[in-house]
Design an enzyme around this catalytic site. Structure first.
Site: not given
Length: 434
Positions: A129, A194
């Protein structure tokens, strides 16, 4: 079309998933079609929402511990996290957007203080991320201030992210260790939808360094995702697990959706946004076509509420979809909404509307306007001084695990602010054209 897009890219400033600029490819096209009889009222609403968001984040900054970043607000308390949490970049990114709008020095000081705390993350390799963490924060800072040290941090962050790429699989690994979703199933080399949002950091690094390696990785990941993460109707799976020896798909599952075969709304939002961004960065029409199909699935789904702010999953409690984890449908008499998904898609559609035909542009921009109007209403936007300082209400993080259900979330605020700024940018371009 590709030549036109590339020409516009060369003439324009850069717009990232976390970047706003005075002009981005397709903005003038989209600006011609943003509107309708209620456009003037929405212009006022957007401006007021940004003004009140500045006040709200000034209030929020007073609630956040100096060494922490805000995540949510539950039971009268602001819940914060360390810089190592995946959501850490959203708060400084939101502050920088609001500073850009207001030139409020208090917000800028707070953003800079948080950036200092995030600098150490540039060498982290145990987290996929980094795009969220570093690009939404330092990316906005670099766009606004062009500091060489911010550029260097972004490049190092891209190197760290690239270390998670497996050439046999053709993807960036999402989770370091094999994960157990429900205590029974195990996943090898899981890749979540994601992850599309983190690729923009790689595109940036190739442009900043002239090294195509980062862009090549991003494209490989995108192609593998397009091949394996979507059904025929372009609805998305949340998790695809791969065999690291053969590169073959082992399973398609969910971690945050209702069912393995359901469509988690925020996952679909990541897909629309991510593939729109990849089209902008590559000019490859297959990504534009895919982004439209993903957006059309979202907008035309029979279970999308009239206010266009989705339920946390499109298939909750439907026949043929069995809940995973310990989700108890009876616990929620009303299916939880996810304002974060609505905000992500609203922002994505404003950009997507600039790359398509007049008819489709009107369709996407009109949908984005309706989403922004809903999110800006008292049904979702909290009054100043309430909600712990967060802007939006009614977002949902991990419903299956009963985590952060129907609460404010920092990333919901980030993409909501971005959608407001993008909308104002479109209107500004239209005004200039006149």
């Amino acid at each position: 079309m590709k030549k036109a897009v590339n020409s516009l890219i060369k003439k324009s400033l850069f717009l990232g998933g976390c970047f706003l600029l005075s002009f981005y490819p397709g903005t003038k096209l989209a600006a011609q079609y943003v509107g309708g009889s209620s456009r003037s009222a929405l212009d006022d609403t957007v401006n007021l929402s940004l003004q009140e968001s500045v006040k709200q984040y000034t209030y929020l900054s007073e609630q956040v511990p100096k060494d922490q970043l805000p995540r949510t607000y539950i039971d009268g308390q602001v819940m914060s996290v360390s810089p190592y949490a995946w959501i850490s970049g959203f708060y400084p990114g939101s502050l920088l957007y609001l500073y850009e709008f207001s030139r409020d020095s208090i917000l800028l000081k707070e953003a800079n203080n948080k950036l200092v705390q995030l600098e150490k993350l540039q060498t982290v390799t145990a987290n996929h991320d980094l795009g969220f963490m570093m690009y939404c924060s330092f990316g906005n800072a670099y766009r606004l201030f062009q500091k060489p040290e911010h550029k260097a941090i972004l490049i190092q962050s891209a190197k760290s992210l690239a270390s998670r790429f497996n050439p046999k699989v053709g993807c960036i690994e999402s989770w370091d260790e094999i994960k157990s979703l429900d205590g029974k199933r195990m996943l090898d080399f899981p890749v979540i939808i994601d992850n599309m949002m983190n690729l923009e950091l790689l595109f940036f690094a190739s442009k900043a360094t002239g090294d195509p390696y980062y862009k090549d990785i991003a494209i490989q990941h995108t192609d593998k995702t397009l091949k394996n993460h979507f059904r025929k109707d372009f609805s998305s799976y949340h998790v695809v697990a791969y065999d690291t020896l053969s590169g073959k798909v082992l399973s398609r599952e969910t971690h945050q959706g209702f069912s393995d075969n359901s469509t988690w709304s925020r996952g679909q939002a990541w897909a629309v946004y991510g593939f729109t961004m990849v089209y902008r960065e590559t000019g490859n029409k297959k990504y534009l076509k895919a982004a439209q199909r993903m957006a059309d699935f979202y907008l035309k789904h029979e279970n999308l509420p009239d206010d266009m702010v989705p339920y946390w999953d499109f298939n909750v409690n439907q026949e043929g979809y069995d809940p995973v984890w310990n989700y108890d449908p009876a616990k929620y008499p009303e299916i939880p909404r996810d304002a974060s998904a609505g905000a992500i898609v609203a922002s994505a559609l404003l950009e997507l509307s600039g790359y398509v035909t007049k008819k489709k542009s009107q369709y996407y921009s009109s949908a984005a306007e309706k989403m922004i109007a809903s999110l800006s209403s008292s049904n979702y936007r909290a009054p100043v001084g309430t909600n712990g300082g967060f802007i939006l209400m009614h977002a949902s993080g991990g419903v299956p695990g009963d985590v952060e259900v129907d609460v404010p979330l920092s990333y919901a605020d980030y993409y909501y602010i971005e959608s407001l700024m993008r909308y104002q940018n479109l209107i500004s371009d239209k005004s200039i054209e006149k």
